[in-house]
Every structure is written in structure tokens, then in C-alpha cells.
Design an enzyme around this catalytic site. Sequence first.
Site, PDB file in Angstrom:
ATOM      1  N   ASP A  52      -4.164 -29.827  73.225  1.00  0.00           N
ATOM      2  CA  ASP A  52      -5.213 -30.010  74.222  1.00  0.00           C
ATOM      3  C   ASP A  52      -6.598 -29.829  73.617  1.00  0.00           C
ATOM      4  O   ASP A  52      -6.750 -29.333  72.496  1.00  0.00           O
ATOM      5  CB  ASP A  52      -5.051 -28.992  75.357  1.00  0.00           C
ATOM      6  CG  ASP A  52      -3.746 -29.137  76.111  1.00  0.00           C
ATOM      7  OD1 ASP A  52      -3.277 -30.288  76.238  1.00  0.00           O
ATOM      8  OD2 ASP A  52      -3.204 -28.115  76.564  1.00  0.00           O
ATOM      9  N   TYR A 110       3.234 -21.401  67.536  1.00  0.00           N
ATOM     10  CA  TYR A 110       1.823 -21.267  67.909  1.00  0.00           C
ATOM     11  C   TYR A 110       1.412 -19.804  67.775  1.00  0.00           C
ATOM     12  O   TYR A 110       2.202 -18.894  68.034  1.00  0.00           O
ATOM     13  CB  TYR A 110       1.598 -21.680  69.367  1.00  0.00           C
ATOM     14  CG  TYR A 110       1.552 -23.159  69.634  1.00  0.00           C
ATOM     15  CD1 TYR A 110       0.339 -23.849  69.649  1.00  0.00           C
ATOM     16  CD2 TYR A 110       2.719 -23.868  69.895  1.00  0.00           C
ATOM     17  CE1 TYR A 110       0.294 -25.204  69.923  1.00  0.00           C
ATOM     18  CE2 TYR A 110       2.687 -25.229  70.162  1.00  0.00           C
ATOM     19  CZ  TYR A 110       1.465 -25.887  70.182  1.00  0.00           C
ATOM     20  OH  TYR A 110       1.425 -27.238  70.452  1.00  0.00           O
TER      21      TYR A 110
END
EC number: 5.4.99.12
Length: 271
Positions: A52, A110
Site C-alpha cells: 500500500d 513483514y
Amino acid sequence: MMRIALGIQYDGAAFCGWQSQPHGKTVQDALERSLAEFAQTSLHTTVAGRTDTGVHGLGQVVHFDTDLDRADFSWVRGTNAFLPPTVAVQWAKPMPDTFHARFAAFERTYYYALYVHPVRSPMLAGRAGWVHTPLDVDAMREAAAHLVGEHDFSAFRSSECQAKSPVKHLYQIGIRPDGDFIHFRFRANAFLHHMVRNLMGCLVAVGRGRYPSSWLAEVLESRDRDCAAPTFMPEGLYLAHVGYPAEFAVPPAQLGSVPWSSVWADLDGRT
């Protein structure tokens, strides 16, 4: 026809996400423009995972097919010559046709860097998330334990998620405090759209004392996005690693460019 894989790093704050958009202000657009300049032909890239706006890439992987025969270092230097300073190719490697940046990957990792301080730091703008109140790390760890395993993560997916199935296997959530920071590690076979940021929102809510640790189990069981906390800010989120079968010998991501790399290296699930 040759298949080439590239390792990419980028500053997510400089782009409107990964996926190509008509305005052209995405990482994919910047990369494909630069590849076209270097190769003098259009090349379409396939990515391991779309990020994103504001989310950084340290271990992003793409592939493309081409008739051009260039040395590995030539793809790196040639493409980087046309890229802005906020994105760079780290390595290039020929791959067999069986390699696919997205579908051959069996896990993603992540990290989230969270700054915990009464006053925000301008030096960390775009690099770390921020909360101004102390967080209960033990409570967040207890809450995270409810999420590990194979589950239906519908409560943590965005309404725009295009994944065919909400069932994912979350292998680990590691949480480690380090001075004014708390670092999080999320490792799974794959993630839903906004999944990590939604998990972060819930963990921070528990850390603030708004909910008990057991609340995360209730949210997970509900499979209802409205039951979870708001999506957390993207600035501290880094796609650090994409795992592939050993047969492809994909080079490891270089994490030394971030100031917290030594802390992240110790986030192994025991912290």
C-alpha cells in the site's frame, strides 16, 4: 524467452503503493518506465506482493519475461540508472519458467517499527509508526498468541481484498521492545489486503488497555471486520522477506539499510 527475477527496495512514502495506476506515481510504474528506458522495449513485471501507499519494500521480488540477453549486473546498473533515488534494484537473476514471483513464494515476512513517545519525531516521519502512550508488551504478546496458526482472517481483511480465500497460516508474531521503539515481526504463508495493518491496530488497542488479550480471539472468531480495531498507519511497515523453494536460490534481502536491522534479526519468536 528468458525469465528474469529482480530484488527491489523502495521508500513507500514516495509512492502511491505498488500497483500501476493511471497517474503513474507507483513503484511498479517507476520500475517499468526505467526498465523500458534501459531495454528500449516495454517489459511487464509480476510482483510477489503488492504494498500500500506508505509501506516500504526491503525484500520485494518481481519477475518479467524478455528476449534480451543481458548480464545480471547489467540489469541492476542499467535499470537503476533511470530510477529515482527512492527505489533501487538490488539484484537480478535468470530463472526457470517454473519460477513465479507471486505463486512460487511460500512465505512472506513483514516488520513494523513503532515509536512510543509522548511527542512524535520529525526524523522518523514516514519511517516508523507512532503512539504517544506506553503499551503493555506482555498483553500484546498474549493477544498475538491467539492469532498464530491457520485461521480464517476475514476480520482482518479490507473490503477491497481480492484474495480467493481468507484462510491463511500465520507462522509467527514476534514482539520486541527496544528503547523508545517496539518492533513487530509477522511471518505467514501469505497475507490479505491490509491484514498486517489491521493486526497492528488490534494489538496496539490491547497494548493501550482498551481490550483484554482474549479480545483478539473473539475478533478472529467473529470473522467480522467491524469487530476489529481501525487499520493502523502504514508508515512503519516493511515487506522484508519473500521465501521461495531452495531450488530457485533467490538472494536474501539486504536489511542493513534500516537502523533496526540488528533488532529485527533477533525477533525469532522467543521475544
